[in-house]
Design an enzyme around this catalytic site. Structure first.
Site, short mmCIF file in Angstrom:
data_model
loop_
_atom_site.label_atom_id
_atom_site.label_comp_id
_atom_site.label_asym_id
_atom_site.label_seq_id
_atom_site.Cartn_x
_atom_site.Cartn_y
_atom_site.Cartn_z
CG ASP A 278 -22.06 12.07 24.12
OD1 ASP A 278 -21.48 13.31 24.27
OD2 ASP A 278 -21.82 11.30 24.71
CD GLU B 290 -19.68 9.59 26.00
OE1 GLU B 290 -19.89 8.90 25.19
OE2 GLU B 290 -19.73 8.75 27.04
CG ASP C 143 -25.02 11.40 19.29
OD1 ASP C 143 -24.52 10.20 19.05
OD2 ASP C 143 -25.41 11.08 20.71
CD GLU D 78 -26.50 7.42 27.37
OE1 GLU D 78 -26.22 7.52 28.27
OE2 GLU D 78 -25.29 6.60 26.47
CG HIS E 69 -27.41 11.17 25.70
ND1 HIS E 69 -25.90 11.03 26.37
CD2 HIS E 69 -27.08 10.17 24.54
CE1 HIS E 69 -25.31 10.83 26.22
NE2 HIS E 69 -25.73 10.02 24.14
C1 BGC Z 1 -22.66 8.33 23.41
C2 BGC Z 1 -22.94 8.56 22.31
C3 BGC Z 1 -22.25 8.10 21.08
C4 BGC Z 1 -21.74 6.92 21.24
C5 BGC Z 1 -21.85 5.39 20.11
C6 BGC Z 1 -22.21 6.80 23.53
O1 BGC Z 1 -21.09 6.94 24.31
O2 BGC Z 1 -22.59 8.87 24.53
O3 BGC Z 1 -24.00 9.21 21.85
O4 BGC Z 1 -22.79 7.69 19.70
O5 BGC Z 1 -21.35 6.56 22.80
O6 BGC Z 1 -21.96 4.29 20.05
#
Ligand code: BGC
Length: 916
Positions: free
Chosen positions: A485, A491, A498, A769, A790
């Site tokens: 992501d 993370e 994604d 994002e 992102h």
């Molecule tokens: C991520 C996203 C992901 C999402 C799902 C996030 O924390 O960064 O890209 O798809 O959570 O809710």
């Protein structure tokens, strides 16, 4: 009568016909996903592809012959096969064995049935295919009583082993893997130029292995094998240590005679020694690396290492028969570019902040003056605060920095090995303050999976070009062994939603075919018996968090996209059962053709609220009904399974899934829309219209009505998008396809918030994002979810290739066996020029158009052994030069052969009737 541009499609030039020339040689002989001369290959029954280099107009293949040779003997000969197929031709011999080396070549017959010369030999060497091929054992620290470092990461472990040979062998292979990440040295030479090997899979089921040719590094007498391992994804904080709490090493060196006999095997076993007392005192993917040069083990990877007694015994564990050791099936991660800073700022407290000019992912290499015992700290950031200091709040708990403590005064060189950072800015402190900071003190090393770049897009619109660049950088930053992501905060996970949203555009930008095959393999392994799919794959500590609508559906979306763009029928065969299993998950829970996943992420991060309650997991989930989203993805699965079944010639299954698709479509139409096409469940969002339209769930009449409602929804929203991850991936193509071209182009080309170009105005060099992760006016968004790298919104890149430049895979013949050329040539497009080129499995395809005084000029290049299908919304009133345009409804279509074609569309006032 409305003045329109008429239609003058004029084929003004093609390459000269030189049909008597001999076919030219073939090139880029590749196996499976186009891998060239791989060693350590995973597939005992590979498939073969090649490209024709023939530049003659209409060049194509009418027959081929493949010859596979092993140990000097013909192993398989296809004989002359009358076929045009030059991509993914299955090997027909007996399965290849572990370690087997084969050479293969091909020749072809051209459109005149004239045979070519044989190609050069291509090579292929298998890796160790079965656990039983391994004699080695896992080696590691003693497990009893081991406590991993609580805060950040464990020290890197050094291993070494010496052995003596009487004679250097003709060939030697290193088979290597780790639970963690590893680099390997032979007699002081690094033999693993790649980073983060073996890679991130579900380590409880499959661990990838790599093969290296180390023959030239061994010599008579004493030799030293040495390796370093770090926690990585296996034992690092990123996986909360669910796979294990310490890294382990597995290596097998085989010395091989000229005839291919194994002369000697040296494996990891209890004769190896280890030390945790080396210079990398901490390494972790989230938290960075600490390097203490005073602890360097000088010469530890060479013979005559003076302090070898400091190394202790290893503990040994057997290979687990339930975890497959399987050769890595795609490219490793490598440094693909080195970036120099564009500026620096020197602060009064001595700190220096460098700007690399580009948000990137990778390492910082430093070359700067230091003082003995004085730690240099490299702190990263994607953005700066107003005062020029680093903005790091969005890293959350990821420490994301590197420390280097010098052993001596002077110039120090250091680059990280076992971590990576997502950053644009680097703050350097702790250097020798007597020196004047200089731009050449640091460099950014860009890391990602080393797949070839295949696509390019350029237009007359500066910001659009920047958007394309941001999308490409979003991919480079997030395709690091798995699709993540984001690459910077705590993370960096393989979020399946994604991934599926971005699959298509990723296949335009780079050859990600093999990358996706591996990821699909992991999805398949992680899929539950009922077809549930984790929201994150590899799922590490989130194993039981499954099935958000649009996330787990990656299981059927990615294989289909892969087939469409790569034409790899073997891939479809391999993953078709997984597609069906995912579909069955929904089928088993569907009531009257509809499903719900109430805990879904929804249309994640819809930017503006309509004032109603969010539907789904939490207040970031937007207001689109999760029941609508899940049912749409259920239908999408039925559609893709039916198309896949058809491609695999499973006619019964194809018609079963087609009727399932119709049944779901009918249910979606009547449940979520009134007779006037208005969305009636919950809040009337843009996505509530865009998704069912994108997936073709509404019958023509209802679709037309729903389109009108979508149009007025958009108007009420100020003609700006208000979609989250899911809706944003489809909104522009949907609007354009359903006749709302001006609104489509309006939301694409606006620079108002929220839009793609808005973040470019705020300085973005990657996809963000959130549209307003940072604004010049209001500063930074909420730190807790504020990634500046992102890729999900980058899905729009597909529209740039397909509709603005006009080049797409044709669903009629997947994998660019037919290339669809369908640019929007229309005054409403605010461009005077657009061009895209693509390296397809057939060769380079491109399309380019520019506005002329009286219309448009277009140049199309179709590679050999492929065809072009030109589709333009103009009547073929004047077409010459060998392309026969046929008019159907409002589209004129022509098929063109390989070659270079020039077209002209000339403006002329015509009655709109001529187009109907
Ligand atoms: C991520 C996203 C992901 C999402 C799902 C996030 O924390 O960064 O890209 O798809 O959570 O809710």
């Amino acid at each position: 009568m409305k003045p329109l541009f008429a239609i003058f499609l004029l084929l003004v030039g093609t390459l000269p016909e030189t049909s008597m020339a001999l076919p030219t040689p073939l090139h880029e002989l590749g196996v499976n996903e186009g891998r060239i001369d791989p060693i350590g290959f995973h597939d005992p029954t590979p498939s073969f592809s090649w490209k024709l280099t023939d530049t003659r107009n209409g060049a194509r293949q009418t027959a081929y012959q493949i010859e596979v040779v092993s140990e000097g003997k013909t192993h398989w000969d296809s004989g002359k096969v009358l076929s045009r197929q030059s991509v993914s031709i299955p090997y027909g011999g007996s399965p290849l064995q572990s370690r087997q080396r084969v050479a293969w070549r091909v020749r072809y017959w051209d459109q005149e049935e004239v045979g070519s010369e044989w190609s050069e030999w291509a090579r292929l060497e298998l890796g160790l295919l079965k656990n039983g091929d391994w004699k080695a054992s896992w080696i590691h620290l003693p497990k009893n009583g081991f406590e991993p470092a609580e805060a950040h990461g464990n020290p890197v472990i050094h291993f070494r082993k010496t052995f003596t040979i009487e004679q250097a062998p003709p060939t030697a292979r290193l088979y290597l893997t780790a639970k963690g990440i590893v680099d390997f040295h032979v007699n002081g030479e690094l033999v693993t130029p790649d980073a983060f090997i073996p890679g991130w899979t579900d380590y409880t089921q499959r661990i990838e292995t790599l093969t290296y040719d180390i023959g030239s590094l061994l010599h008579r007498g004493e030799n030293v094998l040495a390796a370093r391992i770090a926690d990585g994804w296996f034992a690092g904080t990123i996986s909360n240590r669910v796979y294990g709490n310490m890294p382990e090493l597995l290596a097998q060196i085989e010395l091989v005679s000229e005839d291919g006999d194994i002369l000697e095997t040296i494996s990891t076993d209890d004769s190896w020694k280890l030390s945790t007392d080396g210079p990398i005192t901490m390494a972790d993917i989230w938290h960075g690396e600490d390097y203490d040069a005073r602890k360097e083990l000088k010469g530890w990877d060479q013979s005559c290492y003076p302090a070898s007694n400091d190394f202790q015994s290893v503990e040994v564990s057997p290979i687990d028969p339930n975890v497959d050791l399987a050769p890595k099936r795609f490219q490793t991660t490598c440094v693909t570019e080195v970036i120099d800073p564009v500026s620096l700022k020197h602060f009064p407290d001595g700190k220096v902040v460098y700007d690399l000019g580009q948000n990137m992912v990778g390492w910082i290499s430093m070359h700067l003056p230091v003082k003995r015992n004085q730690t240099v700290t490299l702190r990263m950031a994607e953005m700066l605060n107003e005062d020029g200091t680093l903005y790091r709040g969005n890293y959350r708990t990821a420490r994301s920095l590197a420390k280097y403590t010098p052993a001596n005064d002077g110039i120090a060189d250091y680059c990280q090995t076992f971590t990576f950072f997502g950053f644009r800015y680097v703050e350097v402190s702790g250097y020798d303050h007597g020196a004047e900071p200089s731009l050449d003190w640091i460099r950014g090393k860009v890391l990602h999976t080393d797949f070839p770049r295949t696509g390019s897009f350029v237009s007359s619109h500066k910001k659009l070009n920047q958007l394309h660049s941001n999308i490409v950088w979003g991919q480079r930053g997030n395709f690091l062994d798995i699709p993540t992501d984001c690459p910077q905060r705590n993370e960096r996970y393989g979020w399946t939603g994604d991934a599926q949203i971005f699959t298509s555009v990723s296949l335009f930008n780079f050859d990600t075919h093999a990358f996706w095959m591996s990821y699909l393999d992991t999805i398949r392994m992680e899929m539950k018996p009922d077809g549930s799919v984790p929201n994150i794959v590899p799922s590490n500590q989130y194993r039981d968090w499954v099935n958000s609508a649009g996330w787990g559906d990656a299981a059927y979306i990615i294989p289909w996209e892969l087939y469409l763009q790569c034409g790899d029928i073997q891939a479809l065969k391999e993953f078709y059962p997984m597609m069906v299993k995912r579909l069955d998950y929904y089928r088993n829970k569907a009531i009257d053709g509809l499903v719900d996943e109430p805990d879904s992420f929804g249309d994640w991060l819809q930017p503006r609220s309509y004032g109603t309650n969010p539907i789904g997991k939490d207040d970031r989930s937007g207001e689109t009904s999760t029941r609508l989203l899940a049912s749409c993805y259920f239908a999408r699965g039925a559609d893709f399974c039916s198309r896949a079944a058809e491609a695999l010639q499973q006619d019964d299954a194809a018609s079963e899934y087609t009727s399932l698709f119709r049944q779901i479509s009918t249910a979606v139409s009547s449940e979520f829309f009134d007779d006037d096409g208005k969305a009636i469940e919950g809040t009337e969002t843009q996505t509530a219209y865009a998704l069912p339209l994108a997936f073709d769930l509404l019958e023509d009449e209802l679709a037309a009505k729903a389109t009108r409602h979508l149009s007025s929804r958009l108007e009420k929203d100020g003609n700006l998008l208000n979609t989250g991850f899911i809706g944003t991936s489809v909104i522009v193509p949907v609007l354009e396809r359903f006749g709302l071209r001006e609104q489509a182009l309006g939301i694409l080309f606006t620079s108002d918030y929220p839009s793609w170009l808005y973040s470019i105005d705020q300085g973005a060099t990657t996809m963000w994002e959130r549209w307003n992760s940072y604004t010049k006016k209001d500063g930074f968004g909420d730190d807790s979810m504020n990634s500046f790298n992102h890729y999900a919104y980058g899905a729009i890149g597909q529209f740039l290739y397909e509709r603005l430049a006009g080049i797409a895979p044709s669903p009629n013949k997947p994998g660019y066996a037919e290339i669809l050329i369908a640019p929007i040539l229309d005054e409403s497009v605010p461009l005077t020029h657009a061009q895209a080129s693509l390296e397809t499995r057939y060769g380079t395809a491109s399309n380019e158009w520019s506005k002329t005084e009286d219309g448009w000029a277009m140049k199309t290049i179709i590679p050999p052994n492929s065809n072009g299908r030109i589709e333009l919304p103009f009547a073929p009133s004047a077409i010459s030069g060998g392309a026969d345009f046929i008019q159907q409804k409002k589209i004129s279509t022509a098929s063109v052969p390989a070659g270079i074609h020039h077209f002209k569309v000339t403006r002329e006032a015509v009655d709109s009737d001529s187009l109907s």
